[in-house]
Design a protein around this motif. Structure first.
Motif, PDB file in Angstrom:
ATOM      1  N   ILE A 107     -49.771   4.053  21.625  1.00 33.19           N
ATOM      2  CA  ILE A 107     -50.309   5.400  21.865  1.00 33.19           C
ATOM      3  C   ILE A 107     -49.822   5.865  23.229  1.00 33.19           C
ATOM      4  O   ILE A 107     -50.024   5.188  24.229  1.00 33.19           O
ATOM      5  N   ALA A 118     -57.356   4.808  21.232  1.00 33.13           N
ATOM      6  CA  ALA A 118     -56.935   5.978  22.009  1.00 33.13           C
ATOM      7  C   ALA A 118     -57.638   5.982  23.365  1.00 33.13           C
ATOM      8  O   ALA A 118     -57.030   6.272  24.389  1.00 33.13           O
ATOM      9  N   GLU A 119     -58.926   5.623  23.357  1.00 38.56           N
ATOM     10  CA  GLU A 119     -59.661   5.581  24.626  1.00 38.56           C
ATOM     11  C   GLU A 119     -59.058   4.542  25.569  1.00 38.56           C
ATOM     12  O   GLU A 119     -58.857   4.800  26.755  1.00 38.56           O
ATOM     13  N   GLY A 128     -54.440  13.295  30.194  1.00 39.27           N
ATOM     14  CA  GLY A 128     -55.300  12.454  29.368  1.00 39.27           C
ATOM     15  C   GLY A 128     -55.308  12.872  27.910  1.00 39.27           C
ATOM     16  O   GLY A 128     -56.260  12.584  27.188  1.00 39.27           O
ATOM     17  N   ASN A 129     -54.259  13.576  27.456  1.00 44.46           N
ATOM     18  CA  ASN A 129     -54.135  13.911  26.037  1.00 44.46           C
ATOM     19  C   ASN A 129     -53.195  12.931  25.355  1.00 44.46           C
ATOM     20  O   ASN A 129     -52.353  12.318  25.998  1.00 44.46           O
ATOM     21  N   VAL A 130     -53.359  12.811  24.027  1.00 43.90           N
ATOM     22  CA  VAL A 130     -52.495  11.926  23.251  1.00 43.90           C
ATOM     23  C   VAL A 130     -51.247  12.713  22.862  1.00 43.90           C
ATOM     24  O   VAL A 130     -51.353  13.823  22.352  1.00 43.90           O
ATOM     25  N   VAL A 131     -50.062  12.156  23.116  1.00 40.96           N
ATOM     26  CA  VAL A 131     -48.851  12.920  22.792  1.00 40.96           C
ATOM     27  C   VAL A 131     -47.974  12.261  21.735  1.00 40.96           C
ATOM     28  O   VAL A 131     -47.127  12.912  21.136  1.00 40.96           O
ATOM     29  N   ALA A 132     -48.118  10.960  21.516  1.00 37.93           N
ATOM     30  CA  ALA A 132     -47.312  10.311  20.485  1.00 37.93           C
ATOM     31  C   ALA A 132     -48.018   9.040  20.056  1.00 37.93           C
ATOM     32  O   ALA A 132     -48.789   8.449  20.813  1.00 37.93           O
ATOM     33  N   LEU A 133     -47.736   8.649  18.808  1.00 39.74           N
ATOM     34  CA  LEU A 133     -48.412   7.502  18.215  1.00 39.74           C
ATOM     35  C   LEU A 133     -47.437   6.793  17.311  1.00 39.74           C
ATOM     36  O   LEU A 133     -46.593   7.429  16.684  1.00 39.74           O
ATOM     37  N   SER A 191     -44.118  14.614  24.887  1.00 43.28           N
ATOM     38  CA  SER A 191     -45.031  14.897  25.991  1.00 43.28           C
ATOM     39  C   SER A 191     -44.602  16.170  26.720  1.00 43.28           C
ATOM     40  O   SER A 191     -45.372  16.726  27.483  1.00 43.28           O
ATOM     41  N   ASN A 223     -50.475  11.670  28.235  1.00 41.39           N
ATOM     42  CA  ASN A 223     -49.840  12.378  29.345  1.00 41.39           C
ATOM     43  C   ASN A 223     -50.770  12.443  30.546  1.00 41.39           C
ATOM     44  O   ASN A 223     -51.886  11.909  30.512  1.00 41.39           O
ATOM     45  N   ILE A 237     -55.690   5.756  27.007  1.00 45.31           N
ATOM     46  CA  ILE A 237     -55.796   6.774  28.062  1.00 45.31           C
ATOM     47  C   ILE A 237     -56.270   6.124  29.361  1.00 45.31           C
ATOM     48  O   ILE A 237     -55.752   6.406  30.442  1.00 45.31           O
TER      49      ILE A 237
END
Lengths: 268, 245
Positions: free
Chosen positions: A222, A250-251, A228-233, A117, A225, A254
Motif C-alpha cells: 500500500i 491501510a492504517e 496520508g491518502n492511499v495512492v496505490a495498492l 501519487s 502520500n 499510513i
C-alpha cells in the motif's frame, strides 16, 4: 522465492510458532520495518540517484533526464517512466534474460506508486506542447536481495527523484537545446512511500525478510502520500485478505509510511 | 488514472453517470458457461461492453516438465487482449501490462482452486479479451472462475470481480472506460463471497482513508451481485434439462 520445498515447510512451521508467541525471526515487532538508510547522489553522472538499504536488501536508483517526444494523447505533460530489475549479483535465484512475471510486477508496482501519487507535477515539464517534453527515467537496480524489493525500490526511487536536478532546456529552431550548467528543481508535490505487509497464517507483518517472503500466504503493498491518502495498492500471493484486514493494513501503511517519509526527506 | 481532461460529464447534477448508471450500479453482466467444444471448461462473459472468452484446460500433464510440482497442481493463467479489442490496434505480443494482469488473476484464483488434489499437473486458464471497455481484469477473473467450475475442477468458492473507484469526486461502482481514463481512482476487487476473502486488489489513483473504506465496501457489494450471475450461469448449464436446482 522458492516454493514447495520441504525446507520452506519446516521454516514456515517455525516462523508461525514464533508469530503465535508474538515474535518474528529477527526480533522485530509485527509493524516494525527494518532499518532504512538512504544515500543520495551516489551516481554523479545521473541527474538524481539514491542507494536504499532496507535491512540487507539493497537497491540503487538512478534518474536520467532527457527531452522526449510526448505520446500523442499526453502532449501537455512530461514523461515519467520507472523500471526495476534484479541484477544477477543480487541472489542465486536471479537470472539474466528477459524479465519473468515477478520482475515485471516489481517494475510496474514501483512505477505505479510514483506515477499515481502525482509526485511530480508533470504539467510543469513541457518544453513545447505536443512537440517536446522532459522525460524522467528512474531505473532501479536491485543489488542485494533480502526480501521486500517493492518497498526498497519505492524508497530508492522516491529519494532519487526528490533529489534530482533537471537540466534546463530551451527550444531553438523547434529543437530542445540543453543549457549547460543550469538546472531547475523538480516540481515535487508529494512523497509517495510504499509499505508492504505479508500475511502469514492469520498474522500480518510489515516489511518481510526473504525468509518470511518465501513462506508467506499473501502480501499487500500500500502506497500513501504526504497527506496520508492511499495512492496505490497491489495484492499478491496465493491467499486472500478479509475486509477488516485490508482496512487495518491501510492504517499500518499510513502510520509506518509517515516515519519512512521523514527518513527520505532527511536524505536530501 | 491520468486524470485526463475530457469533455465528458462523468457525473451529472442528478447523480447519473456518463453511461446512464447510478453511482452504485454495475453494468449489465451476462455469462454463459460451456461455450467451447474442445476446452474442458469455458465461459463467455459480457461485462458492459467488455466481451471475453475463457477456456480452461486440465488438470493435464505439465510442459515444460520442470514446472511440475510433486506436492500440488499448478495454475497457469494467460490474460490476452486481441489486437482489435481496443481503439488503436494493440500489438498481439504480450505486453508488460498483460504479464502483470495474468499474474494477479492467477493469484486471485489460486485461493479458490483445490490444486493439492492434482499433484504434478497443470490447470491452464486462457482469457481472451475480444473487446475491452474498462474493467477487463475483473471481468476476465469473473469469467475464469465460471470456466474453472464448468471444467469440474474442485473449488472452495467462486471468485467474483468488480471494480470500485472515484470519478467527479464521487465513489462509484464498476468503473467503465471513460471513468478509468478521466476519473480519479480505480480499485479492482476480486472476492470470494462465501469465504468473505478479497483475493485480488489493486489501486491506482488517490483515495482518502475514508474513501478507501467505502470503495472496498461497495466493491464487495458489486462482487456479490456478480456472484449471483455466475451461479445462474452454472445453473443454466447444468440444470437446463428441467432438473430441480
Amino acid at each position: 522465492m522458492s516454493d514447495g520445498l520441504i525446507i520452506d515447510q519446516l521454516k514456515k512451521t517455525q516462523i508461525l510458532e514464533l508469530l503465535q508467541e508474538g515474535k518474528r525471526v529477527d526480533g522485530r515487532q509485527f509493524d516494525e520495518p527494518r532499518k532504512l538508510s538512504i544515500d543520495i547522489g551516489v551516481i554523479p553522472k545521473a541527474e538524481g540517484s539514491a542507494r536504499a538499504r532496507l535491512g540487507d536488501t539493497e537497491v540503487v536508483a538512478g534518474v536520467k533526464i532527457q527531452p522526449e517526444r510526448p505520446f500523442p494523447d499526453t502532449g501537455d505533460k512530461g514523461m515519467l517512466i520507472c523500471t526495476a530489475e534484479i541484477l544477477p549479483i543480487a541472489h542465486p535465484s536471479a537470472e539474466t534474460g528477459p524479465p519473468q512475471p515477478p520482475v515485471v510486477e516489481l517494475a510496474r508496482v514501483t512505477d505505479r506508486g510514483i506515477r499515481e501519487s502525482g509526485m511530480l507535477d508533470m504539467k510543469q515539464l513541457v518544453l513545447e506542447k505536443d512537440k517536446s517534453v522532459i522525460g524522467i527515467f528512474c531505473d532501479n537496480a536491485v543489488t542485494d536481495h533480502d526480501g521486500n524489493l517493492f518497498d526498497a525500490c519505492s524508497y530508492a526511487s522516491t529519494a532519487a527523484i526528490n533529489s534530482c536536478k533537471i537540466p534546463k532546456y530551451e527550444m531553438q529552431d523547434e529543437k530542445p537545446v540543453k543549457i549547460e550548467g543550469e538546472f531547475i528543481e523538480p516540481p515535487i508535490t508529494t512523497l509517495p512511500v510504499s509499505v508492504t505487509m505479508a500475511k502469514i497464517g492469520d498474522f500480518i507483518v510489515v516489511d518481510p525478510t526473504i525468509e518470511e517472503w518465501g513462506i508467506m500466504d499473501a502480501r499487500i503493498t500500500i502506497t500513501s502520500n504526504s497527506d496520508g491518502n492511499v495512492v496505490a495498492l497491489q495484492k499478491g500471493g496465493s491467499d486472500g485478505f478479509t475486509q477488516e484486514e485490508l482496512i487495518k493494513c491501510a492504517e499500518i501503511s499510513i502510520k509506518v509510511g509517515s516515519k519512512i517519509r521523514e527518513i527520505i526527506k532527511e536524505s536530501k | 488514472m491520468g486524470g485526463r481532461d475530457t469533455d465528458i460529464v462523468l457525473l451529472d447534477e442528478n447523480g447519473i453517470r456518463c453511461d446512464g448508471r447510478k453511482v452504485n450500479e454495475t453494468r449489465k453482466v451476462t455469462i454463459k458457461a460451456g461455450v467451447l467444444k474442445n476446452a474442458n471448461g469455458s465461459a463467455y462473459i459480457e461485462f458492459g461492453d467488455n466481451k471475453i472468452l475463457v477456456g480452461v484446460y486440465g488438470p493435464r500433464d505439465v510442459h515444460p516438465k520442470h514446472m511440475s510440482d510433486t506436492d500440488t497442481g499448478i495454475l497457469r493463467c494467460r490474460y490476452h487482449m486481441a489486437p482489435f479489442s481496443v481503439g488503436e490496434r494493440k500489438n498481439p505480443a504480450p505486453s508488460r501490462r498483460e504479464v502483470e494482469i495474468s499474474k494477479v488473476i492467477k493469484e486471485a484464483l489460486e485461493p479458490a482452486v483445490m490444486l493439492k488434489e492434482f499433484p504434478r499437473t497443470a490447470v491452464d486458464v486462457y482469457m481472451e479479451i475480444l473487446q475491452a471497455d474498462g474493467g477487463t481484469r475483473c471481468a476476465a477473473l469473473t469469467g475464469a472462475s465460471v470456466a474453472l467450475a464448468d471444467a469440474g475442477i474442485p473449488m472452495r468458492d467462486l471468485v467474483a470481480g468488480c471494480a470500485a473507484g472515484k470519478a467527479a469526486d464521487a465513489v462509484i461502482l464498476d468503473v467503465n472506460n471513460e471513468e478509468d481514463q478521466a476519473g480519479q481512482a480505480d480499485l479492482p476487487i476480486g472476492y470470494m463471497p462465501n469465504l468473505k476473502k478479497i483475493t485480488l486488489l489493486q489501486l491506482d489513483g488517490v483515495l482518502t482513508p475514508e474513501e478507501y473504506k467505502q470503495c472496498i465496501e461497495i466493491g464487495i457489494d458489486g462482487c456479490n451481485q456478480v456472484y449471483e450471475i455466475q451461479k445462474k450461469a452454472l445453473q443454466d448449464k447444468f440444470f437446463s434439462n428441467g432438473e430441480k436446482q
